[in-house]
Design a protein around this motif. Structure first.
Motif, PDB file in Angstrom:
ATOM      1  N   VAL A 248     -35.958 -57.321  67.199  1.00  0.00           N
ATOM      2  CA  VAL A 248     -37.359 -57.745  67.358  1.00  0.00           C
ATOM      3  C   VAL A 248     -38.199 -56.554  67.817  1.00  0.00           C
ATOM      4  CG1 VAL A 248     -38.948 -59.209  68.670  1.00  0.00           C
ATOM      5  CG2 VAL A 248     -36.789 -60.160  67.818  1.00  0.00           C
ATOM      6  N   VAL A 249     -37.681 -55.818  68.784  1.00  0.00           N
ATOM      7  CA  VAL A 249     -38.385 -54.635  69.297  1.00  0.00           C
ATOM      8  C   VAL A 249     -38.576 -53.606  68.185  1.00  0.00           C
ATOM      9  CG1 VAL A 249     -38.291 -52.721  70.936  1.00  0.00           C
ATOM     10  CG2 VAL A 249     -37.554 -55.010  71.647  1.00  0.00           C
ATOM     11  N   VAL A 250     -37.534 -53.407  67.371  1.00  0.00           N
ATOM     12  CA  VAL A 250     -37.623 -52.453  66.260  1.00  0.00           C
ATOM     13  C   VAL A 250     -38.697 -52.887  65.270  1.00  0.00           C
ATOM     14  CG1 VAL A 250     -36.402 -51.516  64.256  1.00  0.00           C
ATOM     15  CG2 VAL A 250     -35.250 -51.658  66.472  1.00  0.00           C
ATOM     16  N   LEU A 251     -38.729 -54.169  64.940  1.00  0.00           N
ATOM     17  CA  LEU A 251     -39.723 -54.662  63.983  1.00  0.00           C
ATOM     18  C   LEU A 251     -41.146 -54.472  64.503  1.00  0.00           C
ATOM     19  CD1 LEU A 251     -38.003 -57.938  62.686  1.00  0.00           C
ATOM     20  CD2 LEU A 251     -38.123 -55.703  61.573  1.00  0.00           C
ATOM     21  N   ILE A 252     -41.325 -54.685  65.787  1.00  0.00           N
ATOM     22  CA  ILE A 252     -42.643 -54.452  66.385  1.00  0.00           C
ATOM     23  C   ILE A 252     -42.986 -52.962  66.297  1.00  0.00           C
ATOM     24  CG2 ILE A 252     -43.969 -54.495  68.538  1.00  0.00           C
ATOM     25  CD1 ILE A 252     -42.339 -57.007  69.306  1.00  0.00           C
ATOM     26  N   ALA A 253     -41.996 -52.113  66.555  1.00  0.00           N
ATOM     27  CA  ALA A 253     -42.229 -50.666  66.557  1.00  0.00           C
ATOM     28  C   ALA A 253     -42.623 -50.137  65.187  1.00  0.00           C
ATOM     29  CB  ALA A 253     -40.984 -49.936  67.064  1.00  0.00           C
ATOM     30  N   ILE A 254     -42.111 -50.757  64.113  1.00  0.00           N
ATOM     31  CA  ILE A 254     -42.447 -50.288  62.764  1.00  0.00           C
ATOM     32  C   ILE A 254     -43.603 -51.081  62.152  1.00  0.00           C
ATOM     33  CG2 ILE A 254     -40.117 -49.427  62.365  1.00  0.00           C
ATOM     34  CD1 ILE A 254     -39.532 -51.878  60.661  1.00  0.00           C
ATOM     35  N   GLN A 256     -44.005 -54.407  61.843  1.00  0.00           N
ATOM     36  CA  GLN A 256     -43.689 -55.664  61.160  1.00  0.00           C
ATOM     37  C   GLN A 256     -43.786 -56.827  62.162  1.00  0.00           C
ATOM     38  OE1 GLN A 256     -43.069 -55.966  57.796  1.00  0.00           O
ATOM     39  NE2 GLN A 256     -43.549 -53.786  57.634  1.00  0.00           N
ATOM     40  N   HIS A 257     -45.018 -57.107  62.598  1.00  0.00           N
ATOM     41  CA  HIS A 257     -45.219 -58.081  63.680  1.00  0.00           C
ATOM     42  C   HIS A 257     -44.927 -59.517  63.241  1.00  0.00           C
ATOM     43  CE1 HIS A 257     -47.750 -54.543  64.788  1.00  0.00           C
ATOM     44  NE2 HIS A 257     -47.166 -54.762  65.940  1.00  0.00           N
ATOM     45  N   PHE A 258     -45.328 -59.870  62.032  1.00  0.00           N
ATOM     46  CA  PHE A 258     -45.073 -61.239  61.564  1.00  0.00           C
ATOM     47  C   PHE A 258     -43.575 -61.500  61.490  1.00  0.00           C
ATOM     48  CE2 PHE A 258     -44.644 -64.321  57.969  1.00  0.00           C
ATOM     49  CZ  PHE A 258     -45.179 -65.421  58.639  1.00  0.00           C
ATOM     50  N   ALA A 259     -42.829 -60.514  60.953  1.00  0.00           N
ATOM     51  CA  ALA A 259     -41.371 -60.658  60.864  1.00  0.00           C
ATOM     52  C   ALA A 259     -40.744 -60.769  62.249  1.00  0.00           C
ATOM     53  CB  ALA A 259     -40.768 -59.470  60.107  1.00  0.00           C
ATOM     54  N   SER A 260     -41.290 -60.047  63.223  1.00  0.00           N
ATOM     55  CA  SER A 260     -40.737 -60.111  64.580  1.00  0.00           C
ATOM     56  C   SER A 260     -40.916 -61.502  65.178  1.00  0.00           C
ATOM     57  CB  SER A 260     -41.394 -59.054  65.473  1.00  0.00           C
ATOM     58  OG  SER A 260     -42.754 -59.342  65.707  1.00  0.00           O
ATOM     59  N   VAL A 261     -42.044 -62.140  64.879  1.00  0.00           N
ATOM     60  CA  VAL A 261     -42.284 -63.507  65.380  1.00  0.00           C
ATOM     61  C   VAL A 261     -41.295 -64.482  64.743  1.00  0.00           C
ATOM     62  CG1 VAL A 261     -43.925 -65.428  65.420  1.00  0.00           C
ATOM     63  CG2 VAL A 261     -44.715 -63.097  65.894  1.00  0.00           C
ATOM     64  N   ILE A 262     -41.096 -64.349  63.429  1.00  0.00           N
ATOM     65  CA  ILE A 262     -40.146 -65.232  62.738  1.00  0.00           C
ATOM     66  C   ILE A 262     -38.745 -65.049  63.304  1.00  0.00           C
ATOM     67  CG2 ILE A 262     -39.057 -65.750  60.524  1.00  0.00           C
ATOM     68  CD1 ILE A 262     -41.646 -64.971  59.151  1.00  0.00           C
ATOM     69  N   ALA A 307     -38.294 -57.002  56.058  1.00  0.00           N
ATOM     70  CA  ALA A 307     -39.280 -56.208  56.796  1.00  0.00           C
ATOM     71  C   ALA A 307     -38.984 -54.717  56.671  1.00  0.00           C
ATOM     72  CB  ALA A 307     -39.281 -56.626  58.267  1.00  0.00           C
ATOM     73  N   ILE A 308     -37.699 -54.347  56.757  1.00  0.00           N
ATOM     74  CA  ILE A 308     -37.320 -52.940  56.606  1.00  0.00           C
ATOM     75  C   ILE A 308     -37.649 -52.445  55.194  1.00  0.00           C
ATOM     76  CG2 ILE A 308     -35.324 -51.390  56.456  1.00  0.00           C
ATOM     77  CD1 ILE A 308     -34.122 -52.915  58.824  1.00  0.00           C
ATOM     78  N   GLY A 309     -37.428 -53.320  54.202  1.00  0.00           N
ATOM     79  CA  GLY A 309     -37.699 -52.949  52.824  1.00  0.00           C
ATOM     80  C   GLY A 309     -39.171 -52.702  52.530  1.00  0.00           C
ATOM     81  N   HIS A 310     -40.041 -53.188  53.411  1.00  0.00           N
ATOM     82  CA  HIS A 310     -41.491 -52.972  53.254  1.00  0.00           C
ATOM     83  C   HIS A 310     -42.032 -52.069  54.340  1.00  0.00           C
ATOM     84  CE1 HIS A 310     -40.837 -56.606  50.832  1.00  0.00           C
ATOM     85  NE2 HIS A 310     -41.887 -56.224  50.137  1.00  0.00           N
TER      86      HIS A 310
END
Length: 317
Positions: A248-254, A256-262, A307-310
């Motif tokens: 989740v922290v990684v997704l926020i850092a890159i 990808q906030h919507f993905a982190s919430v999901i 999320a990583i793919g985008h």
């Protein structure tokens, strides 16, 4: 139900004399599912998978390599070297019950291994890789599978190392294969999937609960043997939750906030099921916990992969 358990290779299986059913039981089809899903996640993380027939067929071939062939090889060789433990924990399994000769087991090990490596080589040719990265991954994973089960190393003798090797094999390796097949595997995403594999370590601990009696008798240092059932269940839950939250922290850092919430929303029911099943009585409810919670974990993997793919992480090494 016991017949279905026999075909899937899970605890509570009924006996059979059909050689093909015995072979399938050795391969434990129920264990293929995370590998198949890992390939899907890797393809999604590549950012280059397209819904066209060649890509679909290549992905299907990669799943066959990762699941029935190489995971089937892993499970068969594990049963071969664990026949003394299984004689205590699961005496109905094909090898300790004497239902299948060891010569047939060895033949199956070699056929699955060579078949998996052949498919890996074919995938590299299809992807026009100058370096046969999928074949190298298949070789590396097969080697890890061997030293996980076979003496003198027998990684599974150590609960931490063995379970992490298992977690990485179930999460990182098929992800890497799927991503390398359709795009470029970067060091950053490789390291992230290795971190994600620490959640897989927690899942691997759950598989040790059913084997405590045999592991203790033969001196294997699984986490339930070393720490006891209760503490091991807390270790399992902690590893599963902490490293998903790290993603989740990684997704926020890159960005990808919507993905982190999901992903957070998918972690919440896992924690709930841990409280209901895993932490209360893992010996009685291990299967029920896994069937309830793991769908949310694997959906979280796909969310992370997409999320990583985008994100910029899919760009070159």
């Amino acid at each position: 139900m016991s017949d279905a358990s026999q075909l899937l290779g899970i605890k509570g299986a009924s006996g059979t004399t059909n050689i093909w059913k015995l072979r399938l039981q050795l391969m434990k089809p129920v264990t293929w599912i995370p590998l198949l899903w890992g390939v899907i996640c890797g393809a999604a993380a590549s950012g280059q998978y397209q819904w066209r027939l060649p890509d679909v067929l290549a992905a299907a071939a990669c799943m066959v390599m990762s699941g029935p062939l190489l995971t089937g090889y892993t499970q068969t060789i594990n049963d071969y070297y664990d026949r003394e433990i299984d004689a205590i924990n699961e005496p109905y399994r094909p090898i300790p019950s004497g239902a299948i000769p060891l010569t047939q087991v060895k033949l199956q090990i070699w056929m699955l291994l060579l078949g998996g490596l052949a498919v890996a080589y074919g995938l590299d040719r299809w992807a026009e890789h100058t370096t046969p990265v999928v074949l190298f991954l298949a070789l590396g994973g097969s080697f890890v599978s061997f030293i996980y089960s076979a003496p003198p190393l027998k990684l599974k003798q150590n609960g931490w190392i063995g379970n992490y090797a298992l977690g990485a094999s179930y999460i990182a390796l098929p992800w890497w294969a799927g991503q390398a097949l359709f795009g470029q595997l970067t060091w950053t995403t490789a390291l992230l999937t290795l971190a994600y594999s620490l959640a897989g370590l927690g899942i691997a601990v759950i598989n040790d609960f059913k084997s405590v009696e045999g592991d203790r008798a033969l001196g294997l240092q699984s986490l339930p043997v070393v720490f006891g059932i209760k503490k091991a269940s807390w270790i399992s839950a902690g590893m599963i939750d902490i490293f998903q939250l790290a993603m989740v922290v990684v997704l926020i850092a890159i960005g990808q906030h919507f993905a982190s919430v999901i992903l957070i929303l998918l972690i919440i029911p896992q924690i709930t099921f841990q409280d209901i099943w895993l932490l209360r009585d893992p010996l009685a409810f291990d299967v029920r916990y896994q069937t309830s919670a793991q769908p949310f974990l694997i959906l979280g993997m796909l969310v992370t992969a997409l999320a990583i793919g985008h994100s910029p992480l899919t760009q070159g090494m």
